[in-house]
Design a protein around this motif. Structure first.
Motif, mmCIF file in Angstrom:
data_model
loop_
_atom_site.group_PDB
_atom_site.id
_atom_site.type_symbol
_atom_site.label_atom_id
_atom_site.label_comp_id
_atom_site.label_asym_id
_atom_site.label_seq_id
_atom_site.Cartn_x
_atom_site.Cartn_y
_atom_site.Cartn_z
ATOM 1 N N VAL A 1 -2.786 -2.347 -3.668
ATOM 2 C CA VAL A 1 -3.525 -3.648 -3.638
ATOM 3 C C VAL A 1 -4.293 -3.502 -2.346
ATOM 4 N N ILE A 2 -3.711 -2.777 -1.224
ATOM 5 C CA ILE A 2 -4.742 -2.967 0.032
ATOM 6 C C ILE A 2 -5.870 -1.965 -0.317
ATOM 7 N N CYS A 3 -5.567 -0.942 -0.868
ATOM 8 C CA CYS A 3 -6.897 -0.052 -1.225
ATOM 9 C C CYS A 3 -7.920 -0.801 -2.131
ATOM 10 N N LYS A 4 -7.423 -1.607 -3.129
ATOM 11 C CA LYS A 4 -8.240 -2.258 -4.064
ATOM 12 C C LYS A 4 -9.228 -3.355 -3.045
ATOM 13 N N ILE A 5 -8.402 -4.047 -2.168
ATOM 14 C CA ILE A 5 -9.049 -5.106 -1.282
ATOM 15 C C ILE A 5 -10.116 -4.300 -0.330
ATOM 16 N N GLY A 6 -9.688 -3.349 -0.015
ATOM 17 C CA GLY A 6 -10.432 -2.485 1.006
ATOM 18 C C GLY A 6 -11.950 -1.985 0.039
ATOM 19 N N LEU A 7 -11.477 -1.568 -1.104
ATOM 20 C CA LEU A 7 -12.671 -1.230 -1.867
ATOM 21 C C LEU A 7 -13.537 -2.305 -2.404
ATOM 22 N N ILE B 1 -7.054 3.242 17.974
ATOM 23 C CA ILE B 1 -6.379 2.528 16.892
ATOM 24 C C ILE B 1 -6.068 2.999 15.630
ATOM 25 N N LEU B 2 -7.128 3.758 15.058
ATOM 26 C CA LEU B 2 -7.038 4.645 13.877
ATOM 27 C C LEU B 2 -5.808 5.895 14.156
ATOM 28 N N SER B 3 -5.924 6.490 15.415
ATOM 29 C CA SER B 3 -4.901 7.639 15.522
ATOM 30 C C SER B 3 -3.593 7.182 15.661
ATOM 31 N N VAL B 4 -3.270 5.800 16.256
ATOM 32 C CA VAL B 4 -2.147 5.532 16.700
ATOM 33 C C VAL B 4 -1.583 5.182 15.235
ATOM 34 N N VAL B 5 -2.212 4.564 14.286
ATOM 35 C CA VAL B 5 -1.740 3.807 13.116
ATOM 36 C C VAL B 5 -1.520 5.119 12.127
ATOM 37 N N TRP B 6 -2.236 5.989 12.229
ATOM 38 C CA TRP B 6 -1.889 7.338 11.489
ATOM 39 C C TRP B 6 -0.854 7.958 11.959
ATOM 40 N N ILE B 7 -0.710 8.179 13.049
ATOM 41 C CA ILE B 7 0.458 9.054 13.651
ATOM 42 C C ILE B 7 1.943 8.382 13.519
ATOM 43 N N GLU B 8 1.948 7.007 13.822
ATOM 44 C CA GLU B 8 3.275 6.144 14.149
ATOM 45 C C GLU B 8 3.593 5.730 12.543
ATOM 46 N N PRO B 9 4.768 6.232 12.036
ATOM 47 C CA PRO B 9 5.398 5.757 11.003
ATOM 48 C C PRO B 9 5.795 4.104 11.049
ATOM 49 N N SER B 10 6.080 3.869 12.169
ATOM 50 C CA SER B 10 6.452 2.317 12.136
ATOM 51 C C SER B 10 5.320 1.378 11.960
ATOM 52 N N LEU B 11 3.919 1.692 11.829
ATOM 53 C CA LEU B 11 2.759 1.196 11.995
ATOM 54 C C LEU B 11 2.191 1.429 10.580
ATOM 55 N N HIS B 12 2.891 2.120 9.480
ATOM 56 C CA HIS B 12 2.559 1.934 8.195
ATOM 57 C C HIS B 12 2.894 0.923 7.476
ATOM 58 N N GLN B 13 2.070 -0.361 7.776
ATOM 59 C CA GLN B 13 2.399 -1.479 7.311
ATOM 60 C C GLN B 13 1.131 -2.033 6.844
ATOM 61 N N PRO B 14 0.941 -3.271 5.915
ATOM 62 C CA PRO B 14 -0.110 -3.869 5.609
ATOM 63 C C PRO B 14 -1.042 -4.375 6.798
ATOM 64 N N MET B 15 -0.398 -5.020 7.631
ATOM 65 C CA MET B 15 -1.054 -5.460 8.854
ATOM 66 C C MET B 15 -1.878 -4.423 9.516
ATOM 67 N N TYR B 16 -1.319 -3.146 9.636
ATOM 68 C CA TYR B 16 -2.025 -2.039 10.424
ATOM 69 C C TYR B 16 -2.971 -1.432 9.490
ATOM 70 N N TYR B 17 -2.889 -1.268 8.320
ATOM 71 C CA TYR B 17 -3.791 -0.934 7.362
ATOM 72 C C TYR B 17 -5.179 -1.483 7.343
ATOM 73 N N PHE B 18 -4.925 -2.844 7.427
ATOM 74 C CA PHE B 18 -6.160 -3.682 7.693
ATOM 75 C C PHE B 18 -6.795 -3.668 8.716
ATOM 76 N N LEU B 19 -5.857 -3.505 9.810
ATOM 77 C CA LEU B 19 -6.552 -3.308 11.271
ATOM 78 C C LEU B 19 -7.203 -1.743 11.363
ATOM 79 N N SER B 20 -6.716 -1.010 10.589
ATOM 80 C CA SER B 20 -7.705 0.524 10.458
ATOM 81 C C SER B 20 -9.005 0.335 9.812
#
Length: 315
Positions: A142-148, A47-66
């Motif tokens: 904002v996503i980074c702040k939420i994660g932190l 999951i981490l690799s696919v989200v990192w590699i695929e530009p189409s997955l660079h969205q908030p939903m998939y960042y939270f999934l990571s």
């Protein structure tokens, strides 16, 4: 009682029971557990690799999934060393400091999982109820702040527990119930007045898992209300489909947690194996099943995995 002399202090040496009565089949038991850990590692790293590699997955939903995948990796790795030590080499002794460190990480990742699931529910709420403002509300910053914030909250509420446990005296038989260290399991061995830890442990469960579950439920009530207001049936179905994976992982996490709590409170007459298996399920099930759920239920993740292995077309 087993003790370890260390300079001028004396520290307890805890004994991990593992699977009492099943010592003769530890080597066989290690097979499904190793398989589960392997699936958890491969699935979450994928999951981490696919989200990192695929530009189409660079969205908030998939960042939270990571973030969820990282949390699941941490949760499974927290129990891995002692679990395999017990099953492979029957090494049951664990020093007090190592035990306190392990329970700190186990409980931190447990509360972090709850926090991340709440953040993902907020993501789905914004995506469905405020779609025009989705990208402006959930920016990368904002996503980074939420994660932190999730990480700091989880570490902050758990940190006092091992510090308090270090101050207690242990004068009973120091056999722990599992193949890893848990706060309540260590606490019941103390012969000091441990009411502070007991009350504090209950409070942090209420203000983390309890509050998170209430807000997740509230998010889906609001989401359902918004979806029912959509005129098109196809659009309603599409909106709900984006939530199915998250609802599944919420159930995968909270149902075992509730089960463990019920068994702990009302199942004292049950076999120790039941308590052990429930604890193992609660800690191993989410890391194993979460990546499977998202791989099967989420088209973008599934396509990304196929493209990573050269089995799908690139857009």
């Amino acid at each position: 009682m087993v003790w370890m002399n260390n300079s001028d202090t004396t520290e307890p040496l805890f004994i991990l029971k593992g699977f009492p009565g099943l010592e003769h089949i530890h080597s066989w038991l290690s097979i499904p557990f190793c398989f589960a850990y392997l699936i958890a590692f491969i699935g979450n790293v994928t999951i981490l690799s696919v989200v990192w590699i695929e530009p189409s997955l660079h969205q908030p939903m998939y960042y939270f999934l990571s973030i969820l995948a990282l949390t699941d990796l941490g949760m499974s790795l927290s129990t891995l060393p002692t679990m395999l030590s017990v099953l492979w080499s029957d090494a049951r002794e664990i020093h007090a400091n190592a035990c306190y460190t392990q329970l700190f990480f186990i409980h931190t990742f447990t509360f972090l999982e709850s926090s991340v699931l709440l953040a993902m529910a907020f993501d789905r709420f914004v995506a469905i109820c405020r779609p025009l403002h989705y990208n402006t509300i959930l920016t990368n910053r904002v996503i980074c702040k939420i994660g932190l914030a999730c990480l700091l909250r989880s570490m902050g509420v758990v940190l006092p527990t091992p510090l308090l446990l270090r101050r207690y005296h242990y004068c009973h038989v120091n056999n722990l119930s599992h193949a890893f260290c848990l706060h309540q399991d260590v606490l019941k061995l103390s012969c000091s007045d441990a009411r502070v830890n007991s009350v504090y442990g209950l409070c942090i469960v209420i203000v983390t898992l309890g509050v998170d579950s209430v807000f997740i439920l509230l998010s889906y009530v609001l989401i359902l209300n918004a979806v029912l207001g959509i005129a098109s049936r196809e659009e309603r179905q599409k909106a709900l489909n984006t939530c199915v994976s998250h609802i599944c992982v919420v159930l995968i996490f909270f149902v075992p947690v509730i089960g463990v709590s019920m068994v702990h409170r009302f199942g004292k007459h049950l076999s120790p194996i039941v308590h052990i298996l429930m604890a193992d399920i609660y800690l191993l099930l989410p890391p194993v099943l979460n990546p499977i759920v998202y791989s099967v239920r989420t088209k973008q993740i599934r396509q990304g995995i196929l493209r990573s292995f050269g089995l799908g077309r690139r857009s």
